[in-house]
Design a protein around this motif. Structure first.
Motif, PDB file in Angstrom:
ATOM      1  N   VAL A  67     -46.597  22.686  12.607  1.00 50.85           N
ATOM      2  CA  VAL A  67     -45.873  21.244  12.402  1.00 50.85           C
ATOM      3  C   VAL A  67     -46.954  20.554  11.768  1.00 50.85           C
ATOM      4  O   VAL A  67     -46.915  19.918  10.777  1.00 50.85           O
ATOM      5  N   GLU A  68     -48.164  20.162  12.730  1.00 51.56           N
ATOM      6  CA  GLU A  68     -49.022  19.336  12.034  1.00 51.56           C
ATOM      7  C   GLU A  68     -49.753  19.931  10.840  1.00 51.56           C
ATOM      8  O   GLU A  68     -49.936  18.990   9.944  1.00 51.56           O
ATOM      9  N   ASN A  69     -49.762  21.201  10.553  1.00 52.98           N
ATOM     10  CA  ASN A  69     -50.406  21.797   9.552  1.00 52.98           C
ATOM     11  C   ASN A  69     -49.674  21.606   8.077  1.00 52.98           C
ATOM     12  O   ASN A  69     -49.966  21.175   7.115  1.00 52.98           O
ATOM     13  N   GLN A  70     -48.440  21.765   8.435  1.00 52.39           N
ATOM     14  CA  GLN A  70     -47.328  21.816   7.324  1.00 52.39           C
ATOM     15  C   GLN A  70     -46.576  20.629   7.124  1.00 52.39           C
ATOM     16  O   GLN A  70     -45.957  20.342   6.140  1.00 52.39           O
ATOM     17  N   ILE A  71     -46.402  19.868   8.190  1.00 48.81           N
ATOM     18  CA  ILE A  71     -45.678  18.492   7.829  1.00 48.81           C
ATOM     19  C   ILE A  71     -46.506  17.280   7.916  1.00 48.81           C
ATOM     20  O   ILE A  71     -46.816  16.420   7.042  1.00 48.81           O
ATOM     21  N   THR A  72     -47.261  17.156   9.284  1.00 46.67           N
ATOM     22  CA  THR A  72     -47.970  15.738   9.526  1.00 46.67           C
ATOM     23  C   THR A  72     -49.279  15.734   8.266  1.00 46.67           C
ATOM     24  O   THR A  72     -49.395  14.622   7.928  1.00 46.67           O
ATOM     25  N   THR A  73     -49.996  16.944   8.108  1.00 53.52           N
ATOM     26  CA  THR A  73     -50.910  16.686   7.050  1.00 53.52           C
ATOM     27  C   THR A  73     -50.711  16.405   5.882  1.00 53.52           C
ATOM     28  O   THR A  73     -51.185  15.771   4.901  1.00 53.52           O
ATOM     29  N   HIS A  74     -49.473  17.085   5.383  1.00 47.59           N
ATOM     30  CA  HIS A  74     -49.204  16.968   3.913  1.00 47.59           C
ATOM     31  C   HIS A  74     -48.521  15.475   3.826  1.00 47.59           C
ATOM     32  O   HIS A  74     -48.422  14.888   2.830  1.00 47.59           O
ATOM     33  N   THR A  75     -47.805  14.979   4.752  1.00 46.02           N
ATOM     34  CA  THR A  75     -47.151  13.666   4.567  1.00 46.02           C
ATOM     35  C   THR A  75     -48.368  12.669   4.665  1.00 46.02           C
ATOM     36  O   THR A  75     -48.442  11.618   3.863  1.00 46.02           O
ATOM     37  N   LEU A  76     -49.658  12.604   5.490  1.00 44.20           N
ATOM     38  CA  LEU A  76     -50.567  11.851   5.529  1.00 44.20           C
ATOM     39  C   LEU A  76     -51.189  11.979   4.077  1.00 44.20           C
ATOM     40  O   LEU A  76     -51.684  10.822   3.520  1.00 44.20           O
ATOM     41  N   ILE A  77     -51.570  13.084   3.491  1.00 42.15           N
ATOM     42  CA  ILE A  77     -52.109  13.143   2.285  1.00 42.15           C
ATOM     43  C   ILE A  77     -51.027  12.681   1.122  1.00 42.15           C
ATOM     44  O   ILE A  77     -51.532  11.808  -0.030  1.00 42.15           O
ATOM     45  N   ASP A  78     -49.747  12.748   1.061  1.00 42.14           N
ATOM     46  CA  ASP A  78     -48.805  12.334   0.039  1.00 42.14           C
ATOM     47  C   ASP A  78     -49.064  10.711   0.208  1.00 42.14           C
ATOM     48  O   ASP A  78     -49.276  10.049  -0.752  1.00 42.14           O
ATOM     49  N   GLU A  79     -49.076   9.902   1.338  1.00 43.21           N
ATOM     50  CA  GLU A  79     -49.195   8.662   1.495  1.00 43.21           C
ATOM     51  C   GLU A  79     -50.403   8.177   0.964  1.00 43.21           C
ATOM     52  O   GLU A  79     -50.421   7.014   0.243  1.00 43.21           O
ATOM     53  N   LEU A  80     -51.471   8.712   1.210  1.00 47.50           N
ATOM     54  CA  LEU A  80     -52.816   8.312   0.912  1.00 47.50           C
ATOM     55  C   LEU A  80     -52.857   8.355  -0.772  1.00 47.50           C
ATOM     56  O   LEU A  80     -53.181   7.428  -1.234  1.00 47.50           O
ATOM     57  N   PHE A  81     -52.485   9.494  -1.295  1.00 48.68           N
ATOM     58  CA  PHE A  81     -52.515   9.930  -2.820  1.00 48.68           C
ATOM     59  C   PHE A  81     -51.517   8.790  -3.421  1.00 48.68           C
ATOM     60  O   PHE A  81     -52.072   8.231  -4.499  1.00 48.68           O
ATOM     61  N   ASN A  82     -50.365   8.675  -2.992  1.00 51.40           N
ATOM     62  CA  ASN A  82     -49.067   7.819  -3.689  1.00 51.40           C
ATOM     63  C   ASN A  82     -49.741   6.230  -3.618  1.00 51.40           C
ATOM     64  O   ASN A  82     -49.235   5.479  -4.292  1.00 51.40           O
TER      65      ASN A  82
END
Length: 217
Positions: free
Chosen positions: A184-199
């Motif tokens: 979950v942390e690899n496929q959801i948490t990390t992706h969500t964090l990167i999306d938030e920072l990039f956006n």
């Protein structure tokens, strides 16, 4: 996180309350003849206790050689990741609640968790083995693929006869809780964090990056 599940009269295991790996202090609470023997193990880290009910009397020991944990219901396995989808977290919590009395049931529920997780990631239903393969084709890291397959295979053996007996090897099940959280942390948490920072980057910077990575015709 490496978990050592509670075991009767074991000197060290992860506390079912605070999860600390600690030296437990054992006491027998009831010594009345004819009464059900009750034991407690006290954690020196949080001062909380677990209660155990004797289940196998040993004549040589003149005491019970085995006991089942009666409190708390959920043993020392980690709770669900906060980013785990709610429908999956409910099955994960059920797996925690039954772990102390049936590791096989926990393994089967954790297999259901990763099946639902694959469906969540792909936004479609299907055979779990084929779904893992599709995630690999979509760029799933090898370690996460191995984690998914580990839970899948052990969970399969929990409900189907095979070469792996979870009744004889319950220690195989406890680490699966951490593995599901890792996925979950690899496929959801990390992706969500990167999306938030990039956006959150300036629009001009994001447009320049998109232009840079657009294939030239």
């Amino acid at each position: 996180m490496q978990i050592t599940p509670p075991a009767f009269r074991s000197l060290r295991f992860n506390c079912p309350h605070c999860l600390a790996y600690a030296h437990m202090n054992w006491q027998r609470l009831r010594n009345d003849r004819g009464s059900t023997p009750v034991y407690q193990a006290i954690c020196p880290c949080c001062n909380s206790f677990s209660l155990w009910v004797g289940s196998n009397y040993d004549l040589e020991l003149d005491d019970y050689s085995d006991a089942a944990i009666a409190y708390p219901q959920s043993c020392s396995v980690p709770p669900a990741s906060p980013d785990m989808p709610a429908s999956i977290a409910a099955d994960f919590e059920e797996a925690r609640q039954v772990f102390s009395v049936s590791p096989r049931a926990s393994a089967a529920l954790l297999r259901l968790c990763i099946q639902k997780l694959c469906e969540h990631l792909l936004q479609e239903q299907g055979d779990i083995n084929k779904q893992i393969n599709k995630l690999v084709q979509n760029g799933l890291p090898k370690r996460i693929q191995q984690a998914l397959d580990t839970v899948r295979v052990i969970g399969n053996h929990a409900v189907h006869p095979g070469v792996m007996s979870l009744e004889d090897r319950p220690e195989l099940v406890a680490p699966l809780f951490g593995i599901v959280n890792l996925i979950v942390e690899n496929q959801i948490t990390t992706h969500t964090l990167i999306d938030e920072l990039f956006n959150g980057l300036p629009a001009g910077a994001r447009e320049a990056i998109e232009k840079r990575d657009t294939p030239k015709s």
